[in-house]
Design a protein around this motif. Structure first.
Motif, PDB file in Angstrom:
ATOM      1  N   ASN A 183      26.511  12.595 -14.728  1.00  0.00           N
ATOM      2  CA  ASN A 183      25.325  12.195 -13.978  1.00  0.00           C
ATOM      3  C   ASN A 183      24.537  11.168 -14.779  1.00  0.00           C
ATOM      4  O   ASN A 183      24.007  11.468 -15.848  1.00  0.00           O
ATOM      5  CB  ASN A 183      24.455  13.417 -13.684  1.00  0.00           C
ATOM      6  N   THR A 184      24.478   9.954 -14.268  1.00  0.00           N
ATOM      7  CA  THR A 184      23.905   8.827 -15.015  1.00  0.00           C
ATOM      8  C   THR A 184      22.704   8.239 -14.279  1.00  0.00           C
ATOM      9  O   THR A 184      22.757   8.014 -13.067  1.00  0.00           O
ATOM     10  CB  THR A 184      24.954   7.722 -15.211  1.00  0.00           C
ATOM     11  N   ILE A 185      21.650   7.976 -15.029  1.00  0.00           N
ATOM     12  CA  ILE A 185      20.476   7.285 -14.494  1.00  0.00           C
ATOM     13  C   ILE A 185      20.348   5.944 -15.190  1.00  0.00           C
ATOM     14  O   ILE A 185      20.395   5.868 -16.424  1.00  0.00           O
ATOM     15  CB  ILE A 185      19.187   8.109 -14.707  1.00  0.00           C
ATOM     16  N   LEU A 210      23.308  10.974 -18.934  1.00  0.00           N
ATOM     17  CA  LEU A 210      23.356   9.652 -19.555  1.00  0.00           C
ATOM     18  C   LEU A 210      22.205   8.826 -19.013  1.00  0.00           C
ATOM     19  O   LEU A 210      21.948   8.828 -17.804  1.00  0.00           O
ATOM     20  CB  LEU A 210      24.675   8.940 -19.237  1.00  0.00           C
ATOM     21  N   ILE A 211      21.532   8.125 -19.893  1.00  0.00           N
ATOM     22  CA  ILE A 211      20.470   7.205 -19.486  1.00  0.00           C
ATOM     23  C   ILE A 211      20.820   5.822 -20.018  1.00  0.00           C
ATOM     24  O   ILE A 211      21.032   5.652 -21.228  1.00  0.00           O
ATOM     25  CB  ILE A 211      19.092   7.616 -20.049  1.00  0.00           C
ATOM     26  N   ILE A 212      20.906   4.852 -19.117  1.00  0.00           N
ATOM     27  CA  ILE A 212      21.096   3.454 -19.527  1.00  0.00           C
ATOM     28  C   ILE A 212      19.803   2.716 -19.225  1.00  0.00           C
ATOM     29  O   ILE A 212      19.362   2.644 -18.075  1.00  0.00           O
ATOM     30  CB  ILE A 212      22.267   2.801 -18.780  1.00  0.00           C
ATOM     31  N   CYS A 213      19.202   2.172 -20.259  1.00  0.00           N
ATOM     32  CA  CYS A 213      17.904   1.516 -20.129  1.00  0.00           C
ATOM     33  C   CYS A 213      18.108   0.011 -20.006  1.00  0.00           C
ATOM     34  O   CYS A 213      18.517  -0.652 -20.961  1.00  0.00           O
ATOM     35  CB  CYS A 213      17.052   1.853 -21.347  1.00  0.00           C
ATOM     36  N   ASN A 214      17.838  -0.529 -18.820  1.00  0.00           N
ATOM     37  CA  ASN A 214      17.989  -1.957 -18.569  1.00  0.00           C
ATOM     38  C   ASN A 214      16.653  -2.677 -18.517  1.00  0.00           C
ATOM     39  O   ASN A 214      16.584  -3.837 -18.144  1.00  0.00           O
ATOM     40  CB  ASN A 214      18.781  -2.175 -17.262  1.00  0.00           C
ATOM     41  N   VAL A 215      15.572  -1.974 -18.891  1.00  0.00           N
ATOM     42  CA  VAL A 215      14.313  -2.684 -19.089  1.00  0.00           C
ATOM     43  C   VAL A 215      14.383  -3.360 -20.445  1.00  0.00           C
ATOM     44  O   VAL A 215      15.195  -2.992 -21.304  1.00  0.00           O
ATOM     45  CB  VAL A 215      13.097  -1.739 -19.017  1.00  0.00           C
ATOM     46  N   ASP A 216      13.530  -4.364 -20.674  1.00  0.00           N
ATOM     47  CA  ASP A 216      13.589  -5.087 -21.941  1.00  0.00           C
ATOM     48  C   ASP A 216      13.353  -4.113 -23.102  1.00  0.00           C
ATOM     49  O   ASP A 216      12.458  -3.255 -23.055  1.00  0.00           O
ATOM     50  CB  ASP A 216      12.540  -6.197 -21.955  1.00  0.00           C
ATOM     51  N   TYR A 217      14.185  -4.224 -24.123  1.00  0.00           N
ATOM     52  CA  TYR A 217      14.207  -3.257 -25.210  1.00  0.00           C
ATOM     53  C   TYR A 217      12.827  -3.018 -25.841  1.00  0.00           C
ATOM     54  O   TYR A 217      12.428  -1.859 -26.016  1.00  0.00           O
ATOM     55  CB  TYR A 217      15.222  -3.702 -26.262  1.00  0.00           C
ATOM     56  N   VAL A 228      19.655   9.421 -30.486  1.00  0.00           N
ATOM     57  CA  VAL A 228      19.609  10.223 -29.260  1.00  0.00           C
ATOM     58  C   VAL A 228      20.950  10.177 -28.532  1.00  0.00           C
ATOM     59  O   VAL A 228      21.405   9.100 -28.117  1.00  0.00           O
ATOM     60  CB  VAL A 228      18.473   9.740 -28.324  1.00  0.00           C
ATOM     61  N   LYS A 229      21.558  11.311 -28.359  1.00  0.00           N
ATOM     62  CA  LYS A 229      22.821  11.401 -27.649  1.00  0.00           C
ATOM     63  C   LYS A 229      22.599  11.154 -26.158  1.00  0.00           C
ATOM     64  O   LYS A 229      21.697  11.706 -25.547  1.00  0.00           O
ATOM     65  CB  LYS A 229      23.437  12.783 -27.850  1.00  0.00           C
ATOM     66  N   GLY A 230      23.430  10.266 -25.599  1.00  0.00           N
ATOM     67  CA  GLY A 230      23.353   9.978 -24.173  1.00  0.00           C
ATOM     68  C   GLY A 230      22.408   8.854 -23.799  1.00  0.00           C
ATOM     69  O   GLY A 230      22.216   8.574 -22.617  1.00  0.00           O
ATOM     70  N   LEU A 231      21.798   8.178 -24.797  1.00  0.00           N
ATOM     71  CA  LEU A 231      20.850   7.094 -24.520  1.00  0.00           C
ATOM     72  C   LEU A 231      21.477   5.759 -24.890  1.00  0.00           C
ATOM     73  O   LEU A 231      21.912   5.551 -26.024  1.00  0.00           O
ATOM     74  CB  LEU A 231      19.555   7.297 -25.313  1.00  0.00           C
ATOM     75  N   TYR A 232      21.474   4.842 -23.916  1.00  0.00           N
ATOM     76  CA  TYR A 232      22.101   3.528 -24.094  1.00  0.00           C
ATOM     77  C   TYR A 232      21.166   2.433 -23.581  1.00  0.00           C
ATOM     78  O   TYR A 232      20.243   2.703 -22.806  1.00  0.00           O
ATOM     79  CB  TYR A 232      23.439   3.473 -23.345  1.00  0.00           C
ATOM     80  N   PHE A 233      21.449   1.197 -24.026  1.00  0.00           N
ATOM     81  CA  PHE A 233      20.607   0.059 -23.659  1.00  0.00           C
ATOM     82  C   PHE A 233      21.487  -1.125 -23.247  1.00  0.00           C
ATOM     83  O   PHE A 233      22.596  -1.298 -23.752  1.00  0.00           O
ATOM     84  CB  PHE A 233      19.729  -0.361 -24.833  1.00  0.00           C
ATOM     85  N   ILE A 234      20.961  -1.938 -22.351  1.00  0.00           N
ATOM     86  CA  ILE A 234      21.644  -3.188 -21.973  1.00  0.00           C
ATOM     87  C   ILE A 234      20.578  -4.186 -21.521  1.00  0.00           C
ATOM     88  O   ILE A 234      19.625  -3.822 -20.835  1.00  0.00           O
ATOM     89  CB  ILE A 234      22.688  -2.952 -20.847  1.00  0.00           C
ATOM     90  N   GLY A 235      20.711  -5.441 -21.931  1.00  0.00           N
ATOM     91  CA  GLY A 235      19.742  -6.459 -21.514  1.00  0.00           C
ATOM     92  C   GLY A 235      19.652  -7.604 -22.499  1.00  0.00           C
ATOM     93  O   GLY A 235      20.401  -7.679 -23.478  1.00  0.00           O
ATOM     94  N   SER A 236      18.703  -8.482 -22.270  1.00  0.00           N
ATOM     95  CA  SER A 236      18.579  -9.700 -23.060  1.00  0.00           C
ATOM     96  C   SER A 236      18.280  -9.452 -24.529  1.00  0.00           C
ATOM     97  O   SER A 236      18.670 -10.244 -25.387  1.00  0.00           O
ATOM     98  CB  SER A 236      17.474 -10.596 -22.462  1.00  0.00           C
ATOM     99  N   SER A 237      17.563  -8.360 -24.818  1.00  0.00           N
ATOM    100  CA  SER A 237      17.132  -8.111 -26.190  1.00  0.00           C
ATOM    101  C   SER A 237      18.098  -7.257 -26.987  1.00  0.00           C
ATOM    102  O   SER A 237      17.878  -7.008 -28.169  1.00  0.00           O
ATOM    103  CB  SER A 237      15.742  -7.464 -26.203  1.00  0.00           C
ATOM    104  N   THR A 238      19.162  -6.765 -26.351  1.00  0.00           N
ATOM    105  CA  THR A 238      20.158  -5.986 -27.074  1.00  0.00           C
ATOM    106  C   THR A 238      21.397  -6.843 -27.306  1.00  0.00           C
ATOM    107  O   THR A 238      21.549  -7.915 -26.741  1.00  0.00           O
ATOM    108  CB  THR A 238      20.555  -4.726 -26.276  1.00  0.00           C
ATOM    109  N   HIS A 239      22.275  -6.341 -28.144  1.00  0.00           N
ATOM    110  CA  HIS A 239      23.581  -6.979 -28.310  1.00  0.00           C
ATOM    111  C   HIS A 239      24.322  -6.927 -26.968  1.00  0.00           C
ATOM    112  O   HIS A 239      24.219  -5.931 -26.255  1.00  0.00           O
ATOM    113  CB  HIS A 239      24.378  -6.242 -29.379  1.00  0.00           C
ATOM    114  N   PRO A 240      25.064  -7.967 -26.539  1.00  0.00           N
ATOM    115  CA  PRO A 240      25.369  -9.204 -27.272  1.00  0.00           C
ATOM    116  C   PRO A 240      24.324 -10.306 -27.126  1.00  0.00           C
ATOM    117  O   PRO A 240      24.415 -11.311 -27.811  1.00  0.00           O
ATOM    118  CB  PRO A 240      26.703  -9.640 -26.655  1.00  0.00           C
ATOM    119  N   GLY A 241      23.327 -10.144 -26.214  1.00  0.00           N
ATOM    120  CA  GLY A 241      22.272 -11.137 -26.150  1.00  0.00           C
ATOM    121  C   GLY A 241      21.905 -11.579 -24.758  1.00  0.00           C
ATOM    122  O   GLY A 241      22.270 -10.959 -23.759  1.00  0.00           O
TER     123      GLY A 241
END
Length: 496
Positions: A4-6, A271-278, A461-474
Motif C-alpha cells: 500500500n503506497t501513498i 510506503l510513502i513517496i514524497c514528490n513535493v520539493d525536498y 526511516v523505513k518505507g520513506l522515499y523521495f523523488i523530484g528536482s531537489s533529489t538525485h538524479p536532479g
C-alpha cells in the motif's frame, strides 16, 4: 510485505513512480494539494488562450515514451510527439539571427555562414561532451547514489577523471569554441539546469549536446498533454488520484512510515513517496528526529539553491511567422544578464527564452490569436533586496518589452497584447512549495550532486522515499522520469 503506497504530490516524478509501482502490483494512491496535477509542469488557460506554465523543452524523447513501453503500453495511444528542426532560432543584439539544427548538414551550413571553419569547432565540442553524457548517465544518473561506495571506487574516480567536471562551462567552451555568438548560445542552453555557467561545472554542456544529437521534440497540444497522458495511464492501471488534498504530516513511528495526515483525515501507508520539493518536505512534513543530518531543518538556509524565473504570458491578436517554437535572444551584455540572477540583481538588458508553440500548433492559435511565453532568469527569494510586487513586475515587463522590440518583426508587439499574465518566484513558493521560490531545485553544484544530493531513500526511516528536482538524479522532466525508474528499482531491491 504489504504494497500500500501513498505518493505525496502529483508532479511528473510522482506520476511516473506510481505508474511503475502499479505495474509491479502495488496499490497506489496519489495525493495532490492543487486542483490540477502536474506540479509546476502545468497549464494556464483564459478564454481563447492557453499557455504551458513552465517547462516546454523536450529532449531525449525515448525517456518520455519508454515509461509507456516499460509497463506494456503504446505511447501512441496516449499522446503524439514529433521532432522539431531547427531546434532553436537565436536572435542577437546586433539584429542578426541564426537557426540552429539537429540535422548535421543544415547545422554545418549555418555555422559556416556564421564563421568559416566553425563547424569543426562545434562537432569537436559535441564529440567531447557526448562522452561526458554517456559517462554521467552510466555512473551517476542511472545509479541509486545511496551508498558512499558508489563514488569511492577506482571505476568511478577514473570516469570522473575522463569528464573533468571541475572546470566551469565558460572555461571549457573557451577552449573549444572560437566564435562568441555560438559560445553564448551554448552557455545559455547549458544553464537550463539553473546554475551559473561561469562558475559551475562544464558537465551541463551535455544539455545542448543531447539537444543537437537527439533533437528537440514537441508534444501536440503542449507539454501538459504529457501530464494528462500520464494521468490517464495511472488511472488505467488502477491507481487512485485525489486532488485538493494537502498533506500536513508524514506519520512515522519507530523509524517506520505509518501513513500521512491531511487536513481532514489520516491515510495509512506502508510506503510513502514524497514528490513535493525536498526542502519543503523537510521543513514541514517530517519531524526533526527522523531527518538526515546534512539536509535537516537547521541546515536548510545553508544549502545553495538554484535561481528562479519570471515568465510573462502574452495573448496576442496576431501570429508571428518569424518565430520558431523555441527562440533565444542573446543580449549585448550577455555575461551580466546570465550572472545577475545568481548575484542578487535583475539585469536591465536580459537575455530571453521565448516559447512560441503557436508557430506550429493550431491549439495555441485560435481565431488568428497566438500565445507566447517569455522567460528570464531572476534571483530566488533568498535575496531579500528584491520584492516581486507590482512595481517590480512593471520594471520586469519594461525590460522584456524593450528587449523584444530589438527583434526584427516584434518592434510593435506591445500593441498586439490582448491578454497578459505572469509567474514570479512568489508563485513558485506559494503554490508549488518551492523553497525560496527557486525554479530548479537545490543547486546542481558538484558538492550537491550525485551521492551528495538528497537521496531517493531515507537513511533513517523505513518505507520513506523521495523523488523530484531537489533529489538525485536532479532537475529536468526527463531526468526525473528516469529517476523514477531508479527509485522503483531501489524499492523493489529493498524487498529482497
Amino acid at each position: 510485505m504489504d504494497k500500500n503506497t501513498i505518493i505525496i504530490g502529483g508532479g511528473i516524478g510522482g506520476l511516473c513512480s506510481g505508474i511503475r509501482l502499479l505495474s509491479k502490483g502495488y496499490h497506489v494512491t496519489l495525493l495532490e494539494k492543487n486542483k490540477q496535477i502536474g506540479g509546476k509542469i502545468n497549464i494556464l488557460k483564459d478564454n481563447n488562450f492557453k499557455f504551458d506554465l513552465t517547462a516546454s523543452i523536450i529532449m531525449t524523447p525515448k525517456i518520455y515514451t519508454d515509461i509507456f513501453k516499460d509497463v506494456g503500453k503504446n505511447y501512441e495511444d496516449y499522446f503524439k510527439i514529433h521532432k522539431l528542426d531547427p531546434i532553436y532560432k537565436v536572435f542577437y543584439d546586433d539584429k542578426t539571427f541564426y537557426n540552429f539544427y539537429s540535422d548535421t548538414n543544415k547545422m554545418i551550413n549555418e555555422l559556416e555562414n556564421l564563421q568559416k571553419g566553425l563547424s569543426t569547432n562545434f562537432f569537436n565540442f559535441l564529440s567531447k561532451s557526448y562522452e561526458k553524457y554517456f559517462i554521467s548517465k552510466d555512473k551517476i544518473l542511472n545509479q541509486p547514489m545511496i551508498n558512499l561506495k558508489e563514488i569511492i571506487n577506482f571505476s568511478f574516480i577514473k570516469s570522473m577523471g575522463k569528464i573533468n567536471p571541475l572546470s566551469s562551462t565558460n572555461n571549457y567552451l573557451n577552449k573549444l569554441i572560437c566564435n562568441e555568438k555560438l559560445k553564448n548560445y551554448l552557455i545559455f542552453t547549458s544553464m537550463f539546469i539553473g546554475v551559473n555557467p561561469y562558475t559551475n561545472s562544464n558537465i551541463y554542456t551535455l544539455i545542448p549536446t543531447i539537444s543537437h544529437l537527439y533533437g528537440l521534440w514537441y508534444i501536440e497540444g503542449g507539454l501538459y498533454e504529457y501530464i494528462k497522458a500520464l494521468e490517464k495511464l495511472f488511472i488505467d492501471m488502477g491507481g487512485k488520484i485525489i486532488t485538493n488534498c494537502e498533506v500536513k504530516n508524514i506519520l512515522i513511528e519507530n523509524n517506520q512510515v505509518k501513513g500521512v495526515k491531511t487536513k481532514y483525515k489520516v491515510l495509512s501507508g506502508d510506503l510513502i513517496i514524497c514528490n513535493v520539493d525536498y526542502p519543503f518536505a523537510i521543513k514541514n512534513l517530517i519531524n526533526d528526529e527522523s531527518l538526515d543530518n546534512k539536509y535537516g531543518k537547521n541546515n536548510l538556509k545553508n544549502i545553495d539553491y538554484s535561481c528562479s524565473v519570471f515568465i510573462l504570458y502574452l495573448g496576442l491578436d496576431k501570429i508571428y511567422h518569424n518565430l520558431n517554437v523555441h527562440n533565444i535572444y542573446i543580449s549585448k551584455d550577455f555575461k551580466n544578464s546570465i550572472e545577475g540572477p545568481f548575484r542578487g540583481y535583475i539585469p536591465s538588458d536580459p537575455s530571453l527564452y521565448i516559447y512560441y508553440p503557436s508557430a506550429i500548433d493550431k491549439s495555441f492559435k485560435v481565431n488568428n490569436h497566438s500565445s507566447m511565453n517569455i522567460m528570464i532568469r531572476v534571483p530566488n527569494l533568498s535575496f531579500n533586496n528584491i520584492n516581486y510586487n507590482n512595481n517590480q513586475i512593471k520594471v520586469l515587463k519594461k525590460y522584456i518589452f524593450n528587449t523584444l522590440k530589438n527583434i526584427n518583426g516584434l518592434e510593435s508587439i506591445e500593441s498586439h497584447v490582448i491578454y497578459e499574465n505572469y509567474l514570479t518566484p512568489l508563485d513558485l513558493r506559494d503554490k508549488y512549495n518551492l523553497y525560496y521560490g527557486n525554479a530548479f531545485g537545490i543547486s546542481h553544484k558538484i558538492s550537491q550532486s550525485a551521492y551528495f544530493r538528497p537521496h531517493l531513500k531515507s537513511k533513517k526511516v523505513k518505507g520513506l522515499y523521495f523523488i523530484g528536482s531537489s533529489t538525485h538524479p536532479g532537475n529536468g522532466a526527463s531526468v526525473v522520469i528516469d529517476g523514477s525508474k531508479v527509485l522503483c528499482d531501489i524499492i523493489e531491491n529493498n524487498k529482497k
